[in-house]
Design an enzyme around this catalytic site. Structure first.
Site, PDB file in Angstrom:
ATOM      1  CE1 TYR A  76     -39.376  50.722 -35.112  1.00  0.00           C
ATOM      2  CE2 TYR A  76     -39.388  50.085 -37.410  1.00  0.00           C
ATOM      3  CZ  TYR A  76     -39.411  51.066 -36.446  1.00  0.00           C
ATOM      4  OH  TYR A  76     -39.464  52.379 -36.813  1.00  0.00           O
ATOM      5  CE  LYS A  98     -35.891  50.822 -37.457  1.00  0.00           C
ATOM      6  NZ  LYS A  98     -36.466  52.124 -37.783  1.00  0.00           N
ATOM      7  CD  GLU A 151     -34.764  60.549 -35.601  1.00  0.00           C
ATOM      8  OE1 GLU A 151     -34.013  59.849 -36.289  1.00  0.00           O
ATOM      9  OE2 GLU A 151     -35.174  60.202 -34.480  1.00  0.00           O
ATOM     10  CG  LEU A 189     -32.926  54.859 -35.414  1.00  0.00           C
ATOM     11  CD1 LEU A 189     -33.163  54.019 -34.166  1.00  0.00           C
ATOM     12  CD2 LEU A 189     -33.846  54.407 -36.530  1.00  0.00           C
TER      13      LEU A 189
END
Ligand code: PDD
Length: 283
Positions: free
Chosen positions: A33, A147, A179, A204
């Site tokens: 996505y 992702k 993250e 990511l």
């Protein structure tokens, strides 16, 4: 609310949208996505998002069934048909539909869906006053550079953090911060250096982070791409997180430690202003 959404080639009212039971995105999380911010009806950093979408498809060997022009058409139509001024446009591509089987055939037809969601993106309470984040063990798989829609680790971590009174979480693995649950984590040292992790399979590659890095280079601000520990983060002069849906959000407490004086720091403020300026928003 009766949005117009996009499902498998058609724009339809959301109540009429149907996803197949055998869609591998539904059965296996076999889907990727992207989330692009929309401000004043315009998409922000969309090229970076579509580059990452291409990369995610490639990493999962999902055939690139849609041209960039097709995808941008879907996004711009969704924004126009829903008269979206402020919010996000979401895209998802699944590998396709087939009887449930771990093995997949490379003849499957990928499925593209998309929708818009209204959201205040500028001048939020979080951006003005900063947020609190807790530190938790990173529960995710080892390919976070892709992702994918497999977000249960983040869902569980965020929900548990909320019940402990925090607004978000930063995840930790092997003694270093990976993250945020849905954002890139950054800290600023007492010397004014911005620390951000270098690209790897552990995180990511954030599009907002990329955009900020370009702005910093143009402004002569130093970004040091390196890992940092929870202690580095808790002892930092400033901290912030970035994402398409929260832009630049100050972090004013990490776990039990207040960052700086507990209010957003001057460099974070400057980055917020630079980002909005670059996006063409008067500050
Ligand atoms: N998430 N890291 C993770 C794990 C994320 O889920 C996101 C964004 C980011 C920041 O990426 P970007 O700057 O390209 O938005 C980093 C989106 C917003 C979401 O899942 O809603």
């Amino acid at each position: 609310m009766d949005r117009i959404v996009y499902v498998h080639g058609q724009f339809v009212p959301e109540k009429e949208a149907r996803i197949g039971l055998f869609d591998r995105g539904f059965l296996f999380g076999d889907a990727i996505y992207e989330v692009t911010a929309v401000i004043s009806g315009r998409m922000i950093d969309n090229d970076l998002h579509l580059n990452r979408l291409d990369r995610s498809l490639k990493e999962l060997a999902i055939p690139p069934a849609f041209s960039r022009a097709d995808i941008v058409h879907v996004q711009t139509e969704l924004i126009a048909r829903n008269t979206l001024q402020s919010g996000i446009v979401y895209l998802q591509v699944s590998r396709g539909e087939a009887d449930r089987d771990f093995f997949y055939s490379d003849t499957l037809a990928p499925r593209l869906v998309g929708f818009t969601q209204e959201k205040t993106l500028i001048g939020t309470k979080a951006q003005q006053h900063g947020i609190t984040v807790d530190l938790v063990d990173d529960p995710r798989w080892h390919r976070r550079d892709i992702k994918t829609t497999m977000l249960l680790g983040q869902v569980m971590a965020k929900q548990a953090a909320r019940s402990r009174g925090f607004e978000d979480v930063w995840m930790v693995e092997d003694g270093v911060v990976t993250e945020g649950a849905s954002s890139t984590a950054h800290v600023i040292t007492a010397e004014g250096r911005i620390l951000t992790r270098a690209a790897s399979q552990a995180t990511l590659p954030g599009c907002t982070q990329r955009a900020i890095a370009r702005l910093c280079a143009a402004e002569g601000l130093q970004i040091e791409e390196r890992v940092f520990t929870p202690e580095d983060a808790q002892g930092a002069a400033e901290a912030f997180q970035t994402s398409a849906s929260s832009l630049v959000t100050p972090v004013v407490r990490i776990g039990s430690r207040v960052i700086g004086d507990g209010t957003p720091g001057p460099m974070t403020r400057k980055l917020q202003a630079l980002y909005l300026e670059a996006a063409g928003i008067p500050v």
